[in-house]
Design a protein around this motif. Structure first.
Motif, PDB file in Angstrom:
ATOM      1  N   MET A  88     -47.910  44.369  92.509  1.00  0.00           N
ATOM      2  CA  MET A  88     -48.820  45.036  93.442  1.00  0.00           C
ATOM      3  C   MET A  88     -49.846  45.892  92.719  1.00  0.00           C
ATOM      4  O   MET A  88     -50.786  46.396  93.348  1.00  0.00           O
ATOM      5  N   GLY A  89     -49.678  46.074  91.410  1.00  0.00           N
ATOM      6  CA  GLY A  89     -50.694  46.755  90.628  1.00  0.00           C
ATOM      7  C   GLY A  89     -50.360  48.152  90.154  1.00  0.00           C
ATOM      8  O   GLY A  89     -51.234  48.835  89.590  1.00  0.00           O
ATOM      9  N   TYR A  90     -49.120  48.597  90.352  1.00  0.00           N
ATOM     10  CA  TYR A  90     -48.766  49.935  89.878  1.00  0.00           C
ATOM     11  C   TYR A  90     -48.774  49.976  88.357  1.00  0.00           C
ATOM     12  O   TYR A  90     -48.431  49.004  87.683  1.00  0.00           O
ATOM     13  N   ASP A  91     -49.161  51.117  87.818  1.00  0.00           N
ATOM     14  CA  ASP A  91     -49.313  51.276  86.379  1.00  0.00           C
ATOM     15  C   ASP A  91     -48.013  51.662  85.682  1.00  0.00           C
ATOM     16  O   ASP A  91     -47.915  51.540  84.455  1.00  0.00           O
ATOM     17  N   GLU A  92     -47.045  52.134  86.419  1.00  0.00           N
ATOM     18  CA  GLU A  92     -45.769  52.592  85.857  1.00  0.00           C
ATOM     19  C   GLU A  92     -44.717  52.536  86.958  1.00  0.00           C
ATOM     20  O   GLU A  92     -45.031  52.699  88.145  1.00  0.00           O
ATOM     21  N   VAL A  93     -43.463  52.309  86.571  1.00  0.00           N
ATOM     22  CA  VAL A  93     -42.336  52.393  87.501  1.00  0.00           C
ATOM     23  C   VAL A  93     -41.375  53.446  86.960  1.00  0.00           C
ATOM     24  O   VAL A  93     -40.932  53.367  85.815  1.00  0.00           O
ATOM     25  N   ASN A  94     -41.063  54.422  87.795  1.00  0.00           N
ATOM     26  CA  ASN A  94     -40.222  55.552  87.407  1.00  0.00           C
ATOM     27  C   ASN A  94     -38.910  55.494  88.172  1.00  0.00           C
ATOM     28  O   ASN A  94     -38.898  55.241  89.373  1.00  0.00           O
ATOM     29  N   LEU A  95     -37.805  55.721  87.482  1.00  0.00           N
ATOM     30  CA  LEU A  95     -36.488  55.730  88.115  1.00  0.00           C
ATOM     31  C   LEU A  95     -36.075  57.167  88.416  1.00  0.00           C
ATOM     32  O   LEU A  95     -36.056  58.018  87.522  1.00  0.00           O
ATOM     33  N   ASN A  96     -35.729  57.421  89.658  1.00  0.00           N
ATOM     34  CA  ASN A  96     -35.337  58.759  90.108  1.00  0.00           C
ATOM     35  C   ASN A  96     -33.890  59.045  89.718  1.00  0.00           C
ATOM     36  O   ASN A  96     -32.970  58.425  90.235  1.00  0.00           O
ATOM     37  N   CYS A  97     -33.709  60.013  88.814  1.00  0.00           N
ATOM     38  CA  CYS A  97     -32.376  60.500  88.456  1.00  0.00           C
ATOM     39  C   CYS A  97     -32.308  62.007  88.664  1.00  0.00           C
ATOM     40  O   CYS A  97     -31.619  62.719  87.933  1.00  0.00           O
ATOM     41  N   GLY A  98     -33.059  62.483  89.675  1.00  0.00           N
ATOM     42  CA  GLY A  98     -33.126  63.926  89.858  1.00  0.00           C
ATOM     43  C   GLY A  98     -33.001  64.416  91.275  1.00  0.00           C
ATOM     44  O   GLY A  98     -32.739  65.596  91.498  1.00  0.00           O
ATOM     45  N   CYS A  99     -33.176  63.545  92.281  1.00  0.00           N
ATOM     46  CA  CYS A  99     -33.154  64.004  93.672  1.00  0.00           C
ATOM     47  C   CYS A  99     -31.724  64.294  94.109  1.00  0.00           C
ATOM     48  O   CYS A  99     -30.844  63.441  93.961  1.00  0.00           O
ATOM     49  N   PRO A 100     -31.455  65.495  94.683  1.00  0.00           N
ATOM     50  CA  PRO A 100     -30.086  65.871  95.030  1.00  0.00           C
ATOM     51  C   PRO A 100     -29.711  65.690  96.496  1.00  0.00           C
ATOM     52  O   PRO A 100     -28.665  66.172  96.912  1.00  0.00           O
ATOM     53  N   SER A 101     -30.540  65.032  97.308  1.00  0.00           N
ATOM     54  CA  SER A 101     -30.252  64.989  98.744  1.00  0.00           C
ATOM     55  C   SER A 101     -28.995  64.182  99.046  1.00  0.00           C
ATOM     56  O   SER A 101     -28.600  63.296  98.292  1.00  0.00           O
ATOM     57  N   ARG A 103     -28.552  61.982 101.318  1.00  0.00           N
ATOM     58  CA  ARG A 103     -28.858  60.565 101.547  1.00  0.00           C
ATOM     59  C   ARG A 103     -28.929  59.816 100.220  1.00  0.00           C
ATOM     60  O   ARG A 103     -28.477  58.683 100.094  1.00  0.00           O
ATOM     61  N   VAL A 104     -29.504  60.467  99.224  1.00  0.00           N
ATOM     62  CA  VAL A 104     -29.607  59.839  97.919  1.00  0.00           C
ATOM     63  C   VAL A 104     -28.237  59.693  97.274  1.00  0.00           C
ATOM     64  O   VAL A 104     -27.887  58.660  96.710  1.00  0.00           O
ATOM     65  N   GLN A 105     -27.408  60.745  97.395  1.00  0.00           N
ATOM     66  CA  GLN A 105     -26.066  60.680  96.820  1.00  0.00           C
ATOM     67  C   GLN A 105     -25.251  59.549  97.432  1.00  0.00           C
ATOM     68  O   GLN A 105     -24.529  58.837  96.736  1.00  0.00           O
ATOM     69  N   SER A 106     -25.370  59.388  98.752  1.00  0.00           N
ATOM     70  CA  SER A 106     -24.575  58.360  99.425  1.00  0.00           C
ATOM     71  C   SER A 106     -24.965  56.974  98.955  1.00  0.00           C
ATOM     72  O   SER A 106     -24.178  56.026  99.049  1.00  0.00           O
ATOM     73  N   GLY A 107     -26.180  56.838  98.435  1.00  0.00           N
ATOM     74  CA  GLY A 107     -26.612  55.564  97.888  1.00  0.00           C
ATOM     75  C   GLY A 107     -26.344  55.431  96.408  1.00  0.00           C
ATOM     76  O   GLY A 107     -26.773  54.475  95.780  1.00  0.00           O
ATOM     77  N   SER A 108     -25.660  56.428  95.834  1.00  0.00           N
ATOM     78  CA  SER A 108     -25.317  56.431  94.405  1.00  0.00           C
ATOM     79  C   SER A 108     -26.545  56.355  93.519  1.00  0.00           C
ATOM     80  O   SER A 108     -26.584  55.624  92.544  1.00  0.00           O
ATOM     81  N   PHE A 109     -27.565  57.111  93.889  1.00  0.00           N
ATOM     82  CA  PHE A 109     -28.722  57.231  93.015  1.00  0.00           C
ATOM     83  C   PHE A 109     -29.302  58.624  93.157  1.00  0.00           C
ATOM     84  O   PHE A 109     -28.796  59.442  93.918  1.00  0.00           O
TER      85      PHE A 109
END
Length: 330
Positions: A88-101, A103-109
């Motif tokens: 789609m043209g994005y210049d970078e892909v970043n992986l989130n290893c910092g969000c503490p919500s 909902r994020v925890q329940s998804g194991s990320f």
């Protein structure tokens, strides 16, 4: 866009912020700084693969350099999402290893991944194999009862061994139990010294610091040691103070436009959005802080807040709001 160009842009970046850094916000920020690296809101890998990609990931070509932040912990799913984002043209892909919500925890990320550096390494290796764009990581210094001085260098070593050479480190722990996401942005103490020590320990990595940075003066201080600075809420709530001088002060380029000029530059974009069936307030909600600290700022915010939701609201509403600032200035 070349990797070198993206890396150079990472000297100053605007943090990915849920419900805030959507495409309209990023377009506004790009008018204010031609050089800073902009990030999307976090999008889950599953949503990228199975959801409405144009709604989730669509962006204007003017936003470059622009990075997408993914949430996930399944290497295969993240790899597929990375390829989609690159296509789609994005210049970078970043992986989130910092969000503490929650909902994020329940998804194991998110921040919980700080507890499993090897899984993160597996994820970024798969992501790098899937597309040619740079893959980066945003992390915390640790979570819960972890000892950051032990956990963070181990995390950086393991994940960088999988091929990632650029990290953004939020200089706070995340408490996965007992603190809300909002509290996690303020209550855990900042440890800039530890983050700076990582630059000494890993001199070949490109390391940006994030957390609690509100001004370009603070950013320039960090840049004496760090490769980059990521600014979040201050760039959103007071974008003029952070972004209008960024190209000159952080990148050594030309001075940015005035806030008034930015408002006028937004008008064609607003007209196109409304012509496509959009609403004015989708855009103006991101513009409320443009005149923060200036005479007339309250009138600007109030007029937009009271009138941008009207069904027939268009660019004339923005110009009427701007009059509250320019009349006082005159």
């Amino acid at each position: 866009m070349s990797t070198a160009t993206i890396t150079a842009a990472a000297r100053l970046s605007v943090a990915p912020m849920m419900d805030w850094t959507d495409r309209h916000c990023r377009y506004l920020h790009r008018l204010m700084s031609k050089r800073a690296l902009l990030y999307t809101e976090m999008v889950t890998a599953q949503a990228v693969v199975h959801g409405d990609r144009q709604r989730l990931l669509g962006f204007d070509g003017a936003e470059h350099p622009v990075a997408v932040q993914l949430g996930g912990s399944d290497p295969a799913l993240l790899a597929e999402a990375t390829k989609i984002c690159a296509d789609m043209g994005y210049d970078e892909v970043n992986l989130n290893c910092g969000c503490p919500s929650d909902r994020v925890q329940s998804g194991s990320f998110g921040a919980v991944l700080m507890e499993n550096a090897q899984l993160v390494a597996d994820c970024v290796a798969a992501m790098r194999d899937a597309a040619a764009v740079p893959v980066t990581v945003k992390c915390r210094i640790g979570v819960d009862d972890q000892e950051p001085a032990d956990v963070l260098p181990d995390f950086l070593a393991r994940v960088s061994a999988a091929g990632v050479d650029r990290f953004t480190i939020h200089a706070r722990k995340a408490w996965l139990q007992g603190l809300s996401p909002k509290e996690n942005r303020d209550i855990p103490p900042l440890d800039y010294d530890l983050v700076r020590q990582m630059k000494v320990t890993f001199p070949l990595l490109h390391l940006s610091v994030n957390g609690g940075i509100e001004t370009l003066d603070q950013a320039q201080d960090h840049l004496q040691v760090m490769d980059g600075v990521m600014i979040g809420r201050a760039a959103y709530h007071n974008p003029s103070a952070v972004l209008l001088d960024a190209d000159a002060r952080i990148f050594g380029g030309d001075a940015g436009p005035s806030a008034e000029e930015v408002v006028h530059q937004m008008l064609p974009y607003i007209a196109d959005h409304i012509a496509a069936g959009g609403k004015l307030h989708h855009i103006t909600r991101h513009m409320l802080g443009l005149f923060q600290g200036r005479p007339g700022a309250k009138g600007w915010r109030r007029y937009l807040s009271e009138n941008a939701h009207n069904d027939d609201a268009d660019g004339q509403v923005v110009l009427a709001a701007l009059a509250h600032v320019t009349e006082i200035a005159a």
